[in-house]
Design an enzyme around this catalytic site. Structure first.
Site, mmCIF file in Angstrom:
data_model
loop_
_atom_site.group_PDB
_atom_site.id
_atom_site.type_symbol
_atom_site.label_atom_id
_atom_site.label_comp_id
_atom_site.label_asym_id
_atom_site.label_seq_id
_atom_site.Cartn_x
_atom_site.Cartn_y
_atom_site.Cartn_z
ATOM 1 N N HIS A 143 -7.296 -5.516 -1.290
ATOM 2 C CA HIS A 143 -6.178 -4.725 -0.782
ATOM 3 C C HIS A 143 -5.744 -5.287 0.571
ATOM 4 O O HIS A 143 -6.567 -5.704 1.382
ATOM 5 C CB HIS A 143 -6.631 -3.270 -0.612
ATOM 6 C CG HIS A 143 -5.529 -2.296 -0.397
ATOM 7 N ND1 HIS A 143 -4.766 -1.797 -1.424
ATOM 8 C CD2 HIS A 143 -5.060 -1.717 0.731
ATOM 9 C CE1 HIS A 143 -3.883 -0.951 -0.941
ATOM 10 N NE2 HIS A 143 -4.036 -0.887 0.374
ATOM 11 N N SER A 162 0.836 -1.189 0.000
ATOM 12 C CA SER A 162 0.000 0.000 0.000
ATOM 13 C C SER A 162 0.882 1.254 0.000
ATOM 14 O O SER A 162 1.681 1.427 -0.912
ATOM 15 C CB SER A 162 -0.955 -0.022 1.197
ATOM 16 O OG SER A 162 -1.988 0.930 1.035
ATOM 17 N N ASP A 195 -8.943 -5.405 -5.663
ATOM 18 C CA ASP A 195 -8.541 -4.303 -4.791
ATOM 19 C C ASP A 195 -9.488 -3.126 -4.981
ATOM 20 O O ASP A 195 -9.578 -2.558 -6.067
ATOM 21 C CB ASP A 195 -7.098 -3.881 -5.120
ATOM 22 C CG ASP A 195 -6.484 -2.989 -4.053
ATOM 23 O OD1 ASP A 195 -7.202 -2.113 -3.529
ATOM 24 O OD2 ASP A 195 -5.294 -3.153 -3.761
#
Length: 425
Positions: free
Chosen positions: A375, A245, A342
């Site tokens: 994610h 991330s 995601d």
């Protein structure tokens, strides 16, 4: 009870639908992500819980009426959908885009991730047998600023005294939250058992920190590593970097901005090169739209908390904060990993970064797109996480072998072999 079972069925159906098709509008983005993330990556545990709740409700009169039977049908359909995510994660196969070749991350004979950690995820918080952890090592001290890291390494020293490869782990959290104690633990434990020395690194967070202070801190670590690696049995001339991330963004920045004076104030002459990068679900471009309606740099979190300048009048600054700006021919090898589901950073962001990197870099660029993954999928030690961790270990170990042989970076032999094997999923 029939209406309780109906309510459970509706709830389970909505959660399962969200896992397969997460919401991306402004209101539902965050709750949809967290719900889908937990459901997908903890699917076996969710499935057992749902089955138990449905059975208990049915046993206490939940089927006494049409509402109960309708709820049962919905619950069974939802559980079938969750079961499909379990099957998908157990058959994790990623595709190297543009080549069309499957990369099997679970070959026979490869080091395996422990089954116990998949059943009880909390075990990943405990150092695995054969791993020793040295916590809160100070790597930068300047005035009142003190930045620390945790070191993961094999419990036994190398028999021949040979130095081990190093791995830098950068946590995520949108540049504003996160800590070394929370992320990268499954990977670092696994890598330590395979003979690596891992460094889980903290850095200053916004809003207290203003970009590029986050990156400058991490550059300080690389310089510190070159000087102190041998104290931990690591090779100062071999360091790879990984993170997810915001950590994926910073991973790419560390790898692509080696020795950039702008990001090394006061230590411009320090060598900050790394030998490989594995960013997970990162952001690579702040100044162009495409995967999102507006550029990432125009979002409130970056304008108000991280960069702290309006995007419209400072697009050059946002470009300088973007890994894509620093793509160059002599970039180190990259293994880019992203989930197809995601909902926070669209998978198209990774695809366009990989395409541009491949166009320029002379080093190999491998792209793994995890089908069905949300994610942050690697935070939990799920089946998918285990397969990816095993694949990352094979990839990085291959890079280190090439470094020792002096052959220069290429696609590791383990990856080449797996491309030639038939897919299992």
């Amino acid at each position: 009870m029939p209406y309780v079972l109906l309510a459970l069925g509706i709830l389970f159906a909505l959660v399962a639908a969200n896992a397969h098709a997460p919401r991306r509008n402004a209101v539902l983005l965050v709750p949809s992500f967290f719900l889908g993330w937990l459901t997908i990556e903890m699917a076996p545990h969710v499935l057992v819980t749902w089955a138990a709740a449905t059975a208990l409700t049915a046993a206490f009169g939940g089927l006494d009426g049409w509402a109960g039977w309708t709820g049962l049908a919905l619950a069974l359909a939802a559980m079938a959908g969750i079961a499909a995510t379990v099957v998908a994660s157990r058959r994790t196969v990623v595709t190297l885009r543009d080549s069309g070749a499957p990369l099997d991350l679970d070959p026979e004979g490869a080091p395996r991730y422990p089954l116990a950690h998949l059943i009880v995820p909390q075990l990943c918080l405990i150092p695995r047998k054969g791993v020793r952890v040295e916590r809160n090592v100070l790597y930068r001290e300047e005035g009142r600023l003190r930045l620390r890291l945790d070191v993961f390494r094999p419990a036994d020293d190398a028999a021949d005294g040979e130095l081990r490869p190093g791995l830098m782990q950068i946590h995520g959290g949108a540049w504003v939250i996160g800590d070394k104690r929370e992320q990268g633990l499954p990977l670092l434990n696994h890598m330590a058992l395979q003979g690596w020395v891992g460094f889980n690194v903290n850095y200053r967070l916004s809003p207290r920190a203003t970009w590029p202070e986050h990156l400058i801190d991490l550059k300080h670590f690389v310089a510190w590593y070159k000087e102190h690696a041998e104290e931990y049995g690591a090779d100062p001339d071999f360091l790879c970097v990984t993170g997810g991330s915001a950590g994926g963004h910073l991973t790419a920045m560390v790898a692509l901005t080696a020795n950039e004076p702008e990001f090394q104030p006061g230590f411009e002459d320090a060598d900050t090169t790394v030998q490989g990068a594995v960013p997970f679900y990162g952001v690579y471009n702040f100044f162009e739209a495409g995967p999102w309606p507006v550029p990432m740099g125009a979002t409130r979190i970056l304008e108000k908390m991280v960069v702290k300048k309006p995007f419209a009048e400072n697009q050059e600054l946002y470009a300088k904060a973007s890994p894509v700006t620093y793509i160059r021919e002599d970039a180190p090898p990259f293994f880019v990993i992203h989930g197809s589901h995601d909902s926070l950073i669209p998978v198209a962001e990774a695809r366009r970064f990989v395409e541009r990197l491949r166009d320029v870099s002379a080093s190999p660029v491998i792209y793994a797109e995890m089908k069905g993954a949300q994610h942050g999928f690697d935070v939990f030690p799920s089946y998918r996480t285990a397969r990816v961790i095993e694949g990352v270990e094979r990839y990085l170990t291959g890079l280190h072998r090439q470094y020792r042989q002096g052959t220069g970076p290429g696609v590791p032999e383990e990856v080449t072999q797996s491309l030639e094997e038939p897919s299992v999923g």
